[in-house]
Motif scaffolding. Structure first.
Motif, PDB file in Angstrom:
ATOM      1  N   PRO A 247      94.744  93.059 -13.499  1.00 20.14           N
ATOM      2  CA  PRO A 247      93.697  92.125 -13.945  1.00 20.14           C
ATOM      3  C   PRO A 247      93.453  92.247 -15.452  1.00 20.14           C
ATOM      4  O   PRO A 247      93.476  93.353 -16.000  1.00 20.14           O
ATOM      5  CB  PRO A 247      92.449  92.557 -13.168  1.00 20.14           C
ATOM      6  CG  PRO A 247      92.879  93.597 -12.206  1.00 20.14           C
ATOM      7  CD  PRO A 247      94.242  94.070 -12.563  1.00 20.14           C
ATOM      8  N   ARG A 273      90.066  82.817 -14.289  1.00 21.03           N
ATOM      9  CA  ARG A 273      90.308  83.379 -12.943  1.00 21.03           C
ATOM     10  C   ARG A 273      91.757  83.838 -12.817  1.00 21.03           C
ATOM     11  O   ARG A 273      92.037  84.895 -12.255  1.00 21.03           O
ATOM     12  CB  ARG A 273      89.986  82.337 -11.873  1.00 21.03           C
ATOM     13  CG  ARG A 273      88.484  82.252 -11.572  1.00 21.03           C
ATOM     14  CD  ARG A 273      88.206  81.445 -10.302  1.00 21.03           C
ATOM     15  NE  ARG A 273      88.702  80.068 -10.383  1.00 21.03           N
ATOM     16  CZ  ARG A 273      88.018  79.058 -10.950  1.00 21.03           C
ATOM     17  NH1 ARG A 273      86.809  79.273 -11.455  1.00 21.03           N
ATOM     18  NH2 ARG A 273      88.533  77.862 -10.990  1.00 21.03           N
ATOM     19  N   GLU A 274      92.675  83.077 -13.390  1.00 19.46           N
ATOM     20  CA  GLU A 274      94.090  83.487 -13.307  1.00 19.46           C
ATOM     21  C   GLU A 274      94.327  84.789 -14.055  1.00 19.46           C
ATOM     22  O   GLU A 274      95.038  85.666 -13.581  1.00 19.46           O
ATOM     23  CB  GLU A 274      94.977  82.397 -13.894  1.00 19.46           C
ATOM     24  CG  GLU A 274      95.105  81.192 -12.983  1.00 19.46           C
ATOM     25  CD  GLU A 274      96.236  80.305 -13.446  1.00 19.46           C
ATOM     26  OE1 GLU A 274      97.376  80.525 -12.999  1.00 19.46           O
ATOM     27  OE2 GLU A 274      95.975  79.431 -14.297  1.00 19.46           O
ATOM     28  N   GLY A 277      93.040  87.478 -12.178  1.00 26.92           N
ATOM     29  CA  GLY A 277      93.885  87.701 -11.003  1.00 26.92           C
ATOM     30  C   GLY A 277      95.237  88.330 -11.346  1.00 26.92           C
ATOM     31  O   GLY A 277      96.085  88.478 -10.475  1.00 26.92           O
TER      32      GLY A 277
END
Ligand code: TRP
Length: 477
Positions: A247, A273-274, A277
């Protein structure tokens, strides 16, 4: 127009993404607002202070002009010009220099920084300091005040600048107030400009995370080098060493900060968010490149077309200079008169005019708009005869400013009939015997052709008499 907005771009470098996000993009957006009259100019006299490389000055002027135009600045909507095409600006600089306290210039940040650096290095305080650098704020004040004529029907003169320039705007206000006080004769010459700092426009981080700036050598060029150069630069953005799948902290990543400057809120949230992630940095750079390129590619095509035709850019800037000078030339004439630079002829004027009867309707100017959108004025004698019809003006303000100059010329004034500033020239053409009114090199108006030279000469005499009567009234009023 309620608001005038004016800003200058120093022509020493090649535009980069930080210039685009911080200056070009917001300025182009602001210039589209209907209630704003915008003035954007290439500050190429300022560039000479910082740069003694003629080729670099030449190249930078071209690249900056092309960048602003490619980014959507519409030269028909705004006044877009080069500082060095407006000879009134250096002339105003001198008038202002003569009322600027040296102590004020001693306090300018840029000068003080140079002095501090010299002293720290054990050098003479002023080593390497030119008069250009020292007087930089006065030239900048002239840039602004040239278009801040108080009586021009705008509510405020706003100058969007970075924080580092705010002091210069304050100095321009000081100098303007001093000039008003000395020469305004109870009526201000200049509106006081206001700095506008764009708070919400983020400064863009550069490749290394510090502010993107030529002086840190951490920039991403805006158009130069094409999409290939953009991609290469983006690959050099410094990231942490987190491996693919780990992350990433979007908030501390300047790659994300740059992305956010180009993306909408939803897009940015999705990208965040990517990253969180575990998106690999290499992949993130590719996404960033695609996002920026989507915005820039159409502009880049325009940029390349413009750069390939420098003569077209020259034409655009010349047209801009013409618009700017339509305001600057009559205003400088007033300012020259205000400080006492007046024609000698005025001293010989006999002022033997009969006083006008109270209530009698005198000669007058009327302005109007032609169907083709151009503005004109007429000068009508007391009996209604048309004595002058002006040339077309694109800008109603220009027509208005010339009327004001002509109304006041004699009384307070610096004008003379004959080969002084204001001149009537008799002309002969197929239509008959006509005349023209010139101010310096500007042809302002003409008097319709008459069949007989004697009729034309009578009209000229009447014009002179009516205008002198008008000036006399203005002098009394
Ligand atoms: N000094 C400004 C800068 O370096 C450029 C500039 C010159 C300017 N003249 C100006 C900005 C007048 C605003 C108004 O950024």
């Amino acid at each position: 127009m309620a608001l005038r907005v004016l800003t200058g771009i120093t022509t020493t470098g090649t535009p980069h993404l930080g210039n685009y996000v911080g200056a070009i993009r917001p300025a182009v957006a602001a210039s589209r607002r209907a209630e704003v009259a915008s003035f954007y100019f290439l500050a190429d006299y300022h560039a000479l202070i910082k740069c003694d490389d003629p080729l670099r000055i030449q190249r930078s002027r071209l690249e900056i002009a092309a960048s602003w135009l490619a980014a959507g600045l519409d030269p028909d909507k705004v006044t877009f010009y080069r500082q060095s095409d407006i000879p009134e600006i250096p002339e105003l600089t001198w008038l202002l220099t003569c009322v600027t306290a040296k102590g004020l210039m001693n306090r300018a940040h840029a000068y003080k920084a140079a002095v501090d650096a010299n002293l720290a290095a054990g050098e003479d305080a002023d080593a390497g300091v030119t008069m250009g650098l020292y007087s930089y704020p006065i030239l900048m004040a002239a840039d602004i005040l040239m278009f801040a004529r108080k009586q021009s029907g705008f509510d405020a003169m706003r100058v969007p600048v970075g924080r580092d320039q705010v002091q210069h705007i304050e100095m321009a206000r000081d100098v303007a107030a001093r000039f008003n006080h000395l020469f305004g004769a109870g009526r201000d010459c200049f509106a006081l400009p206001e700095a506008a700092i764009e708070e919400q426009v983020a400064t863009l981080p550069g490749l290394d995370g510090r502010k993107m700036s030529k002086s840190y050598d951490n920039t991403i060029p805006l158009f130069a080098g094409g999409a290939g150069r953009l991609r290469e630069s983006i690959l050099r953005i410094v990231t942490d060493s987190k491996a693919p799948g780990e992350p990433k902290d979007a908030e501390s990543s300047h790659l994300f900060a740059i992305y956010r400057a180009f993306a909408g809120a939803d897009e940015a949230a999705a990208f965040r968010r990517e990253l969180e992630g575990g998106l690999a940095w290499g992949e993130a750079k590719q996404r960033l490149f695609e996002r920026i390129d989507a915005e820039l590619a159409p502009m880049r095509a325009r940029y390349e077309a413009l750069i390939a035709r420098p003569a077209d850019i020259e034409d655009i800037l010349q047209a801009g200079a013409k618009k700017a000078r339509a305001l600057a030339t009559p205003f400088l004439a007033e300012l020259r008169a205000a400080v006492g630079l007046r024609s000698m002829r005025e001293l010989a004027a006999p002022a033997a005019q009969k006083p006008k009867k109270k209530g009698a309707k005198g000669a007058r100017f009327v302005s109007f708009r032609e169907k083709d959108g151009h503005f004109h004025f007429r000068f009508l004698a007391a009996d209604g005869e048309e004595l002058l019809l002006s040339v077309p003006f694109e800008d109603p303000q220009a027509a208005g400013e010339w009327i004001r100059v002509l109304q006041k010329s004699g009384g307070a004034a610096s004008f003379a009939w004959g080969p002084g500033d204001l001149e009537i020239r008799k002309t002969e053409h197929v239509g008959g015997h006509a005349y023209e009114l010139w101010y310096g090199r500007e042809r302002l108006a003409e008097g319709g052709p008459r069949a007989e030279p004697a009729a034309r000469d009578a009209a000229v005499d009447k014009l002179v008499a009516e205008m002198e009567a008008l000036w006399q009234q203005a002098g009394e009023g």
